[in-house]
Design a protein around this motif. Structure first.
Motif, PDB file in Angstrom:
ATOM      1  N   MET A 157       0.841  -1.194   0.000  1.00  0.00           N
ATOM      2  CA  MET A 157       0.000   0.000   0.000  1.00  0.00           C
ATOM      3  C   MET A 157       0.876   1.244   0.000  1.00  0.00           C
ATOM      4  N   LEU A 160      -3.387   5.481   1.983  1.00  0.00           N
ATOM      5  CA  LEU A 160      -4.604   5.064   2.669  1.00  0.00           C
ATOM      6  C   LEU A 160      -5.447   6.304   2.906  1.00  0.00           C
ATOM      7  N   ALA A 204      -7.687   3.841  -1.559  1.00  0.00           N
ATOM      8  CA  ALA A 204      -6.274   3.522  -1.350  1.00  0.00           C
ATOM      9  C   ALA A 204      -5.549   3.476  -2.681  1.00  0.00           C
ATOM     10  N   CYS A 322     -12.083  -0.149   4.053  1.00  0.00           N
ATOM     11  CA  CYS A 322     -11.189   0.185   2.930  1.00  0.00           C
ATOM     12  C   CYS A 322     -10.853  -1.122   2.225  1.00  0.00           C
TER      13      CYS A 322
END
Length: 365
Positions: A157, A160, A204, A322
């Protein structure tokens, strides 16, 4: 329903619904002789499965994969490999109140208009639950690529919601629930706790990378490797954007910067993301995906029902605040499927090609 199969020589057909008895896939075209067991696949499914932290849906699914065909005495036979994952924690009653309503941001409205009916239980066919078979198939492709070329595929990731995640090390990614390349994720946990209490969701960004990719995978013009990667990644639920290499940042760059210079020691940079002219350069394949905020939230939103009357929709049930948190293994799987398919296509057409000069080292700046 068409559109459930990806690949040309390594074909994967996905089946099932979120609240049906089972989901799964059929892989056709896997070369024979590769050692394969459920354990080779289960690791990636465990990384994707729900209920692994307080920041994702609390639906408790073991996602235990069963190999039904295509493997004999521990080796692939070259025949179709059927993989089955049984659904064990459905709560269809959570969707009873919205069976006649269209949830904003979901495929309810479009499915109803296209097919004349829809399965409202957890989104039915449009649910992210159907990414589990994709991950299972991707594990098979990843194993073959790793044994054949030493290819490694990983994702992390990079954003976020409003928070950007700095890249520290790939070593951190397996050790936190966000697949974050950082050592300390406390601020991201606090952010998600606040978001969940507010009954809201966020999007994200993720980076997905493949290293150890041979030179020359891909086809001109419309079957370019980057085009097929983008096609596959856009097939992941909630993805609204895909970038290869520097992506949209390329628009602000000069040619003196963006063009990846070649030296006897290798490429001086990798702005192209490991693909030139639709063909792999041997450098790391680099892609980025943007994922929209989860549409299933408990905050009331205006919509209409099947009669066209205004309603307020509240989506109950167990949902990821998410969806990007669990997307890393899925993005890895999709990239593996594309690379596997192109590797087999390259072998079929160009397996006898021998370069007069060996490819330069695939260094990455």
């Amino acid at each position: 329903m068409s559109g459930n199969t990806i690949g040309t020589l390594f074909c994967v057909t996905n089946f099932g619904e979120s609240h049906g008895p089972a989901i799964g896939c059929v892989i056709d075209g896997c070369p024979p002789g590769m050692e394969l067991s459920e354990a080779d696949i289960q690791h990636d499914l465990d990384r994707r499965r729900p209920g692994t932290s307080r920041h994702v849906t609390q639906r408790q699914e073991p996602d235990a994969v069963e190999i039904l065909s295509g493997v004999y005495q521990g080796r692939t036979t070259g025949t179709p490999i059927a993989l089955l994952i049984r659904n064990q924690d459905q709560r269809s009653k959570d969707y009873g109140e919205i069976a006649q309503q269209f949830r904003p941001g979901h495929a309810d409205y479009t499915y109803w208009h296209k097919y004349g009916l829809r399965d409202p239980r957890g989104g039915g066919r449009s649910s992210a639950r159907l990414t589990a078979p994709t991950v299972a198939a991707g594990a098979v492709a990843r194993k073959w690529l790793g044994e054949k070329f030493g290819t490694q595929i990983r994702a992390c990731m990079t954003q976020l919601g409003e928070l950007t995640l700095p890249f520290e090390s790939w070593e951190h990614v397996p050790h936190n629930p966000f697949f974050a390349p950082v050592a300390d994720v406390q601020q991201y946990e606090a952010y998600m706790d606040t978001l969940r209490k507010a009954g809201d969701s966020c999007g994200a960004r993720l980076r997905v990378q493949a290293s150890g990719v041979p030179v020359g995978l891909g086809e001109p013009l419309y079957d370019r490797l980057d085009a097929d990667i983008a096609h596959a990644l856009m097939g992941l639920n909630a993805v609204k954007g895909v970038e290869i290499g520097d992506g949209f940042a390329s628009a602000a760059q000069r040619g003196t910067l963006h063009g990846d210079s070649l030296t006897p020691e290798g490429f001086a940079s990798n702005h192209a993301g490991g693909i030139l002219g639709g063909l792999s350069t041997g450098q790391d394949i680099e892609a980025t995906i943007a994922i929209k905020p989860t549409s299933s939230i408990i905050s009331p939103r205006t919509s209409i029902d099947v009669q066209g009357r205004p309603v307020d929709v509240v989506t109950k049930g167990r949902h990821d605040p998410c969806v990007g948190i669990r997307a890393a293994p899925i993005a890895e799987a999709l990239l593996a499927l594309v690379l596997m398919d192109h590797a087999l296509r390259h072998r079929a057409q160009c397996g006898d090609v021998r370069q007069a000069v060996r490819p330069i080292p695939a260094s990455n700046a």
